[in-house]
Write a protein that holds these residues in place. Structure first.
Motif, PDB file in Angstrom:
ATOM      1  N   TRP A 148      39.172  34.399  45.403  1.00  0.00           N
ATOM      2  CA  TRP A 148      38.738  34.388  44.008  1.00  0.00           C
ATOM      3  C   TRP A 148      38.037  33.074  43.673  1.00  0.00           C
ATOM      4  O   TRP A 148      36.968  33.070  43.053  1.00  0.00           O
ATOM      5  CB  TRP A 148      39.960  34.616  43.117  1.00  0.00           C
ATOM      6  N   LEU A 149      38.609  31.944  44.095  1.00  0.00           N
ATOM      7  CA  LEU A 149      37.984  30.648  43.832  1.00  0.00           C
ATOM      8  C   LEU A 149      36.595  30.584  44.450  1.00  0.00           C
ATOM      9  O   LEU A 149      35.628  30.119  43.812  1.00  0.00           O
ATOM     10  CB  LEU A 149      38.857  29.528  44.390  1.00  0.00           C
ATOM     11  N   LEU A 150      36.465  31.027  45.684  1.00  0.00           N
ATOM     12  CA  LEU A 150      35.161  30.989  46.357  1.00  0.00           C
ATOM     13  C   LEU A 150      34.144  31.851  45.636  1.00  0.00           C
ATOM     14  O   LEU A 150      32.954  31.498  45.543  1.00  0.00           O
ATOM     15  CB  LEU A 150      35.317  31.425  47.810  1.00  0.00           C
ATOM     16  N   ALA A 170      42.973  25.676  37.861  1.00  0.00           N
ATOM     17  CA  ALA A 170      44.413  25.752  37.596  1.00  0.00           C
ATOM     18  C   ALA A 170      44.825  27.167  37.216  1.00  0.00           C
ATOM     19  O   ALA A 170      45.921  27.622  37.558  1.00  0.00           O
ATOM     20  CB  ALA A 170      44.796  24.768  36.494  1.00  0.00           C
ATOM     21  N   ASP A 171      43.959  27.890  36.529  1.00  0.00           N
ATOM     22  CA  ASP A 171      44.257  29.283  36.192  1.00  0.00           C
ATOM     23  C   ASP A 171      44.295  30.144  37.448  1.00  0.00           C
ATOM     24  O   ASP A 171      45.104  31.073  37.553  1.00  0.00           O
ATOM     25  CB  ASP A 171      43.216  29.813  35.206  1.00  0.00           C
ATOM     26  N   ILE A 172      43.423  29.844  38.383  1.00  0.00           N
ATOM     27  CA  ILE A 172      43.436  30.577  39.648  1.00  0.00           C
ATOM     28  C   ILE A 172      44.756  30.335  40.382  1.00  0.00           C
ATOM     29  O   ILE A 172      45.385  31.274  40.883  1.00  0.00           O
ATOM     30  CB  ILE A 172      42.236  30.166  40.520  1.00  0.00           C
ATOM     31  N   GLN A 173      45.188  29.085  40.407  1.00  0.00           N
ATOM     32  CA  GLN A 173      46.448  28.759  41.076  1.00  0.00           C
ATOM     33  C   GLN A 173      47.645  29.410  40.380  1.00  0.00           C
ATOM     34  O   GLN A 173      48.591  29.861  41.035  1.00  0.00           O
ATOM     35  CB  GLN A 173      46.628  27.236  41.113  1.00  0.00           C
ATOM     36  N   ALA A 231      34.274  37.620  39.105  1.00  0.00           N
ATOM     37  CA  ALA A 231      34.612  36.990  40.382  1.00  0.00           C
ATOM     38  C   ALA A 231      35.957  37.480  40.893  1.00  0.00           C
ATOM     39  O   ALA A 231      36.155  37.626  42.111  1.00  0.00           O
ATOM     40  CB  ALA A 231      34.627  35.468  40.237  1.00  0.00           C
ATOM     41  N   TYR A 232      36.892  37.735  40.004  1.00  0.00           N
ATOM     42  CA  TYR A 232      38.196  38.278  40.398  1.00  0.00           C
ATOM     43  C   TYR A 232      38.005  39.661  41.021  1.00  0.00           C
ATOM     44  O   TYR A 232      38.601  39.970  42.058  1.00  0.00           O
ATOM     45  CB  TYR A 232      39.115  38.357  39.180  1.00  0.00           C
ATOM     46  N   GLN A 233      37.169  40.470  40.401  1.00  0.00           N
ATOM     47  CA  GLN A 233      36.910  41.815  40.920  1.00  0.00           C
ATOM     48  C   GLN A 233      36.203  41.764  42.272  1.00  0.00           C
ATOM     49  O   GLN A 233      36.520  42.541  43.181  1.00  0.00           O
ATOM     50  CB  GLN A 233      36.078  42.610  39.901  1.00  0.00           C
ATOM     51  N   LYS A 290      36.475  41.967  48.452  1.00  0.00           N
ATOM     52  CA  LYS A 290      36.415  41.261  49.732  1.00  0.00           C
ATOM     53  C   LYS A 290      37.770  41.271  50.441  1.00  0.00           C
ATOM     54  O   LYS A 290      37.858  41.398  51.665  1.00  0.00           O
ATOM     55  CB  LYS A 290      35.982  39.801  49.503  1.00  0.00           C
ATOM     56  N   GLY A 291      38.851  41.134  49.666  1.00  0.00           N
ATOM     57  CA  GLY A 291      40.177  40.997  50.267  1.00  0.00           C
ATOM     58  C   GLY A 291      40.869  42.295  50.556  1.00  0.00           C
ATOM     59  O   GLY A 291      41.833  42.332  51.316  1.00  0.00           O
TER      60      GLY A 291
END
Length: 223
Positions: free
Chosen positions: A17-19, A172-175, A208-210, A215-216
């Motif tokens: 997601w970060l990438l 930080a929200d991603i983490q 980006a989350y979607q 990808k995952g």
């Protein structure tokens, strides 16, 4: 080239997601959990001695631990994105939540998972009621209260700003996504924590989350 050594249904989803948020090129090396034990395959030890995910490689660098990976990618490749400016109150909050996610939020969630599974594990039938009694007692007197304490704290903190570090979305929200998604899976949000529920809706709606989910692959936190 950045390579994410991605274990299905794991914290490495955050790295993808970060990438995607940063718009960086990367490759995904996939690994699958053992269907019986849910453990990572031994092949991950060839990448990092602990054999766990997430792990990223970037050139000659191999790096594990979600927080360290996020800090590295933002500092090395982020060009100032997804991190508040140094010296600001938002930057201090950013650093705090980046470490709080695994250091404080995840331990009671992991204990909840362990003690929920304990009575279902292999054991003689006459031991099962004892195991269930121990599990129920620990959940009632320690784990449950700790979970409520942390979830109430996170709920109150989101009452101060839209995102965990402030009014701007950050890494930080991603983490923080993994512990809050884990809590939601185990029924820990509900109507009493509308700010956490709304925060989850906002992150799930991000393009980006979607893309990271695409990808995952299918993503279900182990519960």
């Amino acid at each position: 080239m950045i390579t994410v050594h991605h274990l299905n249904n794991s914290r490495s989803q955050r790295v993808l997601w970060l990438l995607e948020e940063l718009g960086l090129d990367y490759e995904v090396q996939r690994y699958e959990r053992d269907p019986k034990t849910s453990l990572a395959p031994a092949s991950l030890r060839a990448v990092h001695p602990l054999g766990k995910s997430p792990v990223v490689t970037d050139g000659e660098l191999t790096l594990a631990e979600s927080g360290a990976i996020i800090e590295y990618l933002v500092d090395r490749h982020g060009q100032g994105r997804l991190v508040p400016a140094p010296g600001t109150p938002e930057r201090l909050r950013y650093t705090y939540w980046l470490h709080y996610a695994e250091g404080s939020a995840m331990p009671p969630l992991l204990l909840s998972l362990i003690f929920a599974r304990l009575p279902r594990g292999p054991m003689p039938f006459f031991v099962r009621p004892i195991a269930r009694g121990i599990s129920d007692k620990v959940m009632k007197t320690f784990v449950g209260p700790q979970l409520r304490l942390h979830l109430d704290y996170m709920e109150s903190e989101l009452g101060k700003a839209t995102w965990f570090a402030g009014e701007q979305f950050s890494a930080a929200d991603i983490q923080m996504s993994f512990p809050i998604e884990a809590a939601a899976l185990r029924g820990g949000l509900g109507a009493s924590r509308p700010k956490l529920a709304a925060w989850l809706e906002r992150i799930h709606a991000r393009p980006a989350y979607q893309r990271a989910l695409e990808k995952g692959g299918p993503y279900e936190i182990i519960g």
